[in-house]
Design a protein around this motif. Structure first.
Motif, PDB file in Angstrom:
ATOM      1  N   VAL A  23      42.682  37.079  32.280  1.00  0.00           N
ATOM      2  CA  VAL A  23      41.337  36.994  32.852  1.00  0.00           C
ATOM      3  C   VAL A  23      41.126  35.551  33.286  1.00  0.00           C
ATOM      4  N   SER A  24      40.815  35.377  34.557  1.00  0.00           N
ATOM      5  CA  SER A  24      40.594  34.034  35.094  1.00  0.00           C
ATOM      6  C   SER A  24      39.225  33.517  34.692  1.00  0.00           C
ATOM      7  N   VAL A  25      39.037  32.220  34.856  1.00  0.00           N
ATOM      8  CA  VAL A  25      37.725  31.617  34.613  1.00  0.00           C
ATOM      9  C   VAL A  25      36.688  32.266  35.533  1.00  0.00           C
ATOM     10  N   ALA A  26      37.039  32.473  36.795  1.00  0.00           N
ATOM     11  CA  ALA A  26      36.116  33.105  37.750  1.00  0.00           C
ATOM     12  C   ALA A  26      35.815  34.541  37.332  1.00  0.00           C
ATOM     13  N   GLY A  27      36.831  35.264  36.865  1.00  0.00           N
ATOM     14  CA  GLY A  27      36.627  36.637  36.414  1.00  0.00           C
ATOM     15  C   GLY A  27      35.697  36.703  35.220  1.00  0.00           C
ATOM     16  N   LEU A  28      35.844  35.753  34.313  1.00  0.00           N
ATOM     17  CA  LEU A  28      34.959  35.691  33.152  1.00  0.00           C
ATOM     18  C   LEU A  28      33.523  35.386  33.573  1.00  0.00           C
ATOM     19  N   GLU A  29      33.357  34.480  34.520  1.00  0.00           N
ATOM     20  CA  GLU A  29      32.016  34.170  35.031  1.00  0.00           C
ATOM     21  C   GLU A  29      31.386  35.387  35.696  1.00  0.00           C
TER      22      GLU A  29
END
Length: 96
Positions: A23-29
């Motif tokens: 899970v990417s940082v952007a996906g988490l956001e």
């Protein structure tokens, strides 16, 4: 140096789970933002269709936000804050 949020991993995949994924940082956001919409909708007792109709957000967009497929644009994120703070006032203004 700016970090690429789409490629920076926030949660690595479990190597013992073949169906898991990074899970990417952007996906988490995006997931956190989607959760905010969903929690607010549930707090107000509205379905996606009802929330979309009441607050003027296209239901297709709302679905994409809640599924964490897309991050809402800054104006929609600001609008969400207003709805969270004063849902009935926004409802009256939109209806009027």
């Amino acid at each position: 140096m700016q970090v690429n949020k789409e490629t920076t991993i926030a949660i690595p995949a479990d190597p013992n789970d073949p169906e898991d994924f990074d899970v990417s940082v952007a996906g988490l956001e995006r997931a956190r933002m989607g959760r905010r919409f969903r929690i607010l909708r549930h707090r107000l007792g509205l379905s996606q269709t009802e929330f979309a109709a009441v607050y003027g957000i296209p239901v297709a967009n709302l679905r994409q936000y809640e599924l964490a497929r897309h991050m809402p644009p800054p104006a929609v994120r600001a609008y969400l804050k207003v709805i969270e703070a004063e849902p009935e006032m926004v409802r009256r203004v939109i209806a009027g």
